[in-house]
Design a protein around this motif. Structure first.
Motif, PDB file in Angstrom:
ATOM      1  N   ILE A  53      43.477  40.119  35.729  1.00  0.00           N
ATOM      2  CA  ILE A  53      43.665  38.894  34.951  1.00  0.00           C
ATOM      3  C   ILE A  53      42.641  38.823  33.822  1.00  0.00           C
ATOM      4  N   ILE A  54      41.391  39.178  34.109  1.00  0.00           N
ATOM      5  CA  ILE A  54      40.344  39.161  33.072  1.00  0.00           C
ATOM      6  C   ILE A  54      40.676  40.149  31.958  1.00  0.00           C
ATOM      7  N   LEU A  55      41.125  41.344  32.321  1.00  0.00           N
ATOM      8  CA  LEU A  55      41.481  42.335  31.293  1.00  0.00           C
ATOM      9  C   LEU A  55      42.641  41.849  30.426  1.00  0.00           C
ATOM     10  N   ALA A  56      43.642  41.241  31.057  1.00  0.00           N
ATOM     11  CA  ALA A  56      44.764  40.696  30.280  1.00  0.00           C
ATOM     12  C   ALA A  56      44.297  39.556  29.385  1.00  0.00           C
ATOM     13  N   ALA A  57      43.373  38.739  29.882  1.00  0.00           N
ATOM     14  CA  ALA A  57      42.847  37.628  29.083  1.00  0.00           C
ATOM     15  C   ALA A  57      42.052  38.137  27.884  1.00  0.00           C
ATOM     16  N   ILE A  58      41.269  39.177  28.091  1.00  0.00           N
ATOM     17  CA  ILE A  58      40.508  39.765  26.978  1.00  0.00           C
ATOM     18  C   ILE A  58      41.459  40.302  25.918  1.00  0.00           C
ATOM     19  N   MET A  80      45.653  30.870  26.230  1.00  0.00           N
ATOM     20  CA  MET A  80      45.975  31.699  27.402  1.00  0.00           C
ATOM     21  C   MET A  80      44.830  32.656  27.724  1.00  0.00           C
ATOM     22  N   GLY A  81      44.179  33.188  26.701  1.00  0.00           N
ATOM     23  CA  GLY A  81      43.045  34.072  26.925  1.00  0.00           C
ATOM     24  C   GLY A  81      41.887  33.368  27.603  1.00  0.00           C
ATOM     25  N   VAL A  82      41.560  32.169  27.137  1.00  0.00           N
ATOM     26  CA  VAL A  82      40.473  31.397  27.741  1.00  0.00           C
ATOM     27  C   VAL A  82      40.837  31.012  29.181  1.00  0.00           C
ATOM     28  N   LEU A  83      42.059  30.517  29.383  1.00  0.00           N
ATOM     29  CA  LEU A  83      42.493  30.162  30.738  1.00  0.00           C
ATOM     30  C   LEU A  83      42.496  31.393  31.651  1.00  0.00           C
ATOM     31  N   GLY A  84      42.955  32.512  31.123  1.00  0.00           N
ATOM     32  CA  GLY A  84      42.960  33.739  31.912  1.00  0.00           C
ATOM     33  C   GLY A  84      41.566  34.162  32.337  1.00  0.00           C
ATOM     34  N   LEU A  85      40.609  34.040  31.420  1.00  0.00           N
ATOM     35  CA  LEU A  85      39.224  34.361  31.784  1.00  0.00           C
ATOM     36  C   LEU A  85      38.724  33.451  32.899  1.00  0.00           C
ATOM     37  N   LEU A  86      39.009  32.161  32.779  1.00  0.00           N
ATOM     38  CA  LEU A  86      38.578  31.210  33.806  1.00  0.00           C
ATOM     39  C   LEU A  86      39.233  31.499  35.155  1.00  0.00           C
ATOM     40  N   VAL A  87      40.530  31.764  35.151  1.00  0.00           N
ATOM     41  CA  VAL A  87      41.249  32.056  36.394  1.00  0.00           C
ATOM     42  C   VAL A  87      40.756  33.377  36.999  1.00  0.00           C
ATOM     43  N   GLY A  88      40.574  34.397  36.177  1.00  0.00           N
ATOM     44  CA  GLY A  88      40.096  35.687  36.677  1.00  0.00           C
ATOM     45  C   GLY A  88      38.718  35.597  37.289  1.00  0.00           C
TER      46      GLY A  88
END
Length: 192
Positions: A53-58, A80-88
């Motif tokens: 998830i972090i890699l996809a967010a980056i 979506m990138g910021v949310l993905g980083l938080l979720v990851g």
């Protein structure tokens, strides 16, 4: 001008039987370890999902902040990138909560598909002559989905043990069997 073609027959073994045996033994070891330490395996799987998830967010952040030539910046990708980083990051820090959340999502899907199977079996008998299979698969999906929904930690352990541990053991046994069969076939070819 005449060209002579010479064919040299040499034994060629593109498949190495030892690789199947090694892969099978590794899968067996992993499967047994997953069954012994299922809790740790759940945490490892969730950590890997968090990293994914972090890699996809980056990637989403890079595309949002540095769009390709001629493209405009995307606010949706940025969010979506910021949310993905938080979720990851949350998935990595709170692995059991993330495992339970994933299990609840899987349980909801199981319930959804279970009710679809049952409704087709009950209300649309013209679709299949094998209604009992739809009833059986629907009932199993609903029962397991309900258990996983109300006991998500248990569901996470069962899902990892069954899908990762038992699958790895079965895969390992099959790979070893394939390796033994390939070795026998290669002996027949070289001796015959």
């Amino acid at each position: 001008m005449q060209e002579d073609i010479v064919i040299i027959a040499t034994p060629f073994h593109p498949v190495k039987w030892g690789s199947f045996i090694a892969r099978g033994l590794l899968a067996l070891i992993i499967g047994i370890l997953v069954l012994i330490w299922t809790g740790i395996a759940v945490q490892v799987v969730v950590t890997l999902i968090g990293i994914l998830i972090i890699l996809a967010a980056i990637l989403a952040l890079v595309l949002a902040l540095k769009p390709p030539a001629g493209a405009s910046r995307s606010v949706v990708l940025l969010v979506m990138g910021v949310l993905g980083l938080l979720v990851g990051i949350a998935a990595i820090l709170y692995r059991w909560i993330a495992a339970e959340a994933l299990t609840v999502i899987i349980a909801l899907l199981m319930l959804f598909f279970g009710f679809i199977d049952l409704s087709i079996a009950i209300f649309h008998p013209e679709y299949t002559r094998h209604r009992f299979l739809l009833v059986f698969s629907g009932a199993i999906s609903i029962i397991l989905g309900g258990v996983f929904f109300f006991l998500p930690a248990f569901g996470a352990i069962v899902l990892v043990a069954v899908y990762l541990g038992i699958f790895a053991i079965i895969y390992g046994i099959l790979s070893i069997a394939i390796g033994v069969m390939v070795k026998r076939e290669q002996k027949k070819v070289t001796s015959g």
